[in-house]
Scaffold this motif. Structure first.
Motif: not given
Length: 536
Positions: A135-143
């Motif tokens: 999920w952290t990877g997904i949040m970084m993808a949002i950024f």
């Protein structure tokens, strides 16, 4: 939040992603347009201050809200962060001069620090470290997605409308994010009553301000050996010593000293500091190369960042899944930082827009591989009761690295630029203004600062006012300034590579322990001093 179903957690994640996107898009939107904005306000000498003020207040609010959110829960701080950020954005758009912009960007920074830190911490509340990586990877993808849309849209907007709309256009998104957090995010109940560390918070904030002001003013506003700079650094040392004495006796310290007795934490924090310090060279000064040296518009400059953002999005998402599946993370940190070093060496030798695109693409690969690793290591090794403090401390060191990096790069850039300009004027590539008539010489003397290349409307206006016989002299001066700026930026990028290289060396010493699969138990580690703060 272990009582929540997977569907409820996913719903909450949608709200958190909306808040993350709101904060990140407003930051990336102005990245390529900021040189033009500041040039139009007439304060290019304060370029780094606009960024430093934002980072300074973001850093302070980040570390203060970490402990408070451990006590009171994440929801109220998510909501407050959105409100403060919206107020700061609106006021920034009303700025009439550079001083107002610095103040209002500082307000924006307070909201950003609260919002970004609490968002990442909230992900930790929902998922254990093993699943959290995905999920952290997904949040970084949002950024990363905001890094694609923001600079490009910002460049288009600054070319076709008033710059204030860059700060106002996404305000409705803030309202949507506020409503989503208000309705979807569960309210936490306080399991214990802890005293707020007011004195520790005050001394920590004062120490951060003194430290960052010292680095921001040294070599620019004041000499490094001036009484003002020595006084600020002295105040920082006194503040740190006082903070240690306070935190040793505090029942619920805002910055627990036990964190720094763990080698995994200290190495992770140090690497995050060095990565962000070096990274700022690429993120802040790449527009100077693309717009100043190569003469592209802000819109075109935004397109140069797209490949970097795409590679960062893809790699962040994939690395999150790879870490979740394997439980291994150190290899991604090592490879990612090494790739970042390669990219900054490429930047130091850029001579075309194509090379800029390639170097930024490689840079995005390195970011995607390593960006989330070192926050995850800190969260994994500390007890779940210290999740807010762990995330805030990690973000604190990253922000300190970024802010100090900006200050150091700004000082290095100014000194290198003066040296290169002097060499160019005394060497064979200099422009002899004595050959021109007094009026033409006076006009051309306005271009003696290579940073004036960032203000393309000014260049076009000056060129249109010059007589035909002075056009070759104008072209010669612009070429000289571009050479000076290119050489100066090479020095900045090399310095960034050195700082990131130090981070790579430290990463080799990072101890890799298994990622926990639950938030209910303390981490399995032999490292000492991992006890949470005392409660009353």
């Amino acid at each position: 939040m272990n009582h929540l179903s997977q569907q409820q957690k996913v719903t909450i994640m949608i709200a958190l992603m909306a808040a993350m996107f709101f904060a990140s898009i407003n930051q990336t939107l102005v990245s390529t347009a900021m040189p033009r904005i500041i040039a139009s306000l007439g304060g290019m000498d304060y370029y780094s201050w606009v960024i430093t003020a934002f980072m300074l207040m973001s850093t302070i609010s980040t570390v203060l809200v970490g402990k408070l959110s451990d006590i009171y829960g994440r929801k109220p701080f998510l909501l407050v962060g959105i409100i403060v950020f919206m107020i700061g954005s609106f006021l920034t758009g009303l700025s009439a001069d550079i001083y107002q912009m610095i103040i209002f960007r500082a307000v924006q920074g307070v909201g950003a620090g609260i919002l970004m830190s609490t968002t990442v911490t909230a992900v930790g509340d929902l998922f254990a470290p093993r699943e959290r990586a995905k999920w952290t990877g997904i949040m970084m993808a949002i950024f990363g997605f905001s890094s694609i849309l923001g600079p490009t849209l910002g460049g288009v907007m600054i070319d076709h409308m008033a710059w204030k709309w860059l700060f106002w256009i996404f305000l409705p998104l803030g309202i949507i994010a506020f409503i989503m957090i208000w309705m979807m995010f569960p309210k936490a109940t306080r399991s214990s009553v802890e005293l707020i560390d007011y004195w520790g918070s005050l001394v920590l904030s004062a120490s951060i301000v003194a430290l960052l002001l010292g680095f921001s003013w040294a070599g620019n506003k004041y000499a490094w050996d001036s009484a003002q700079i020595i006084g600020l650094f002295g105040a920082t040392v006194i503040g740190i010593i006082t903070l240690v004495l306070i935190e040793r006796k505090a029942d619920s310290p805002v910055l627990p000293l036990s964190l720094f007795k763990n080698s995994i934490v200290t190495i992770s924090l140090s690497v995050g500091f060095l990565m962000n310090a070096g990274m700022m060279g690429a993120m802040i000064y790449m527009p100077f190369f693309v717009q100043g040296v190569e003469g592209l518009t802000p819109t075109q400059s935004g397109f140069v960042n797209i490949p970097m953002s795409i590679t960062m999005i893809v790699l962040s998402t994939l690395v999150g899944r790879w870490i979740s599946n394997s439980g291994k993370y150190k290899r991604f940190g090592l490879i990612g930082i090494a790739v970042m070093i390669v990219s900054m060496l490429l930047m130091a030798n850029m001579h075309s827009v194509a090379m800029a695109v390639v170097s930024m693409t490689v840079f995005g690969i390195g970011l995607g591989l390593s960006m989330s690793v070192f926050t995850l290591t800190v969260q994994n090794v500390l007890p779940p009761t210290q999740l807010g403090v762990a995330t805030a401390t990690s973000t604190l060191f990253r922000n300190l690295g970024g802010t100090i990096g900006i200050a150091i790069f700004g000082s290095v850039m100014n000194s290198a630029m003066m040296r290169n300009l002097e060499q160019a004027m005394t060497g064979g590539s200099g422009v002899d203004l004595s050959r021109a008539d007094p009026e033409t010489a006076a006009q051309l003397s306005k271009l003696m600062d290579p940073r004036s290349l960032m203000d393309q409307p000014l260049l076009m206006e000056l060129q249109s006012k010059l007589p035909e016989e002075a056009q070759p002299l104008f072209a010669q001066m612009v070429d000289m300034l571009r050479t000076v700026l290119r050489d100066t930026l090479s020095t900045v990028f090399l310095l960034g590579a050195v700082l990131v290289g130090l981070g790579l060396v430290l990463t080799f010493f990072l101890k890799e322990i298994p990622l926990r699969t639950t938030n209910d138990t303390a981490p399995d580690t032999s490292e000492p001093n991992l006890q949470p703060a005392k409660a009353h």
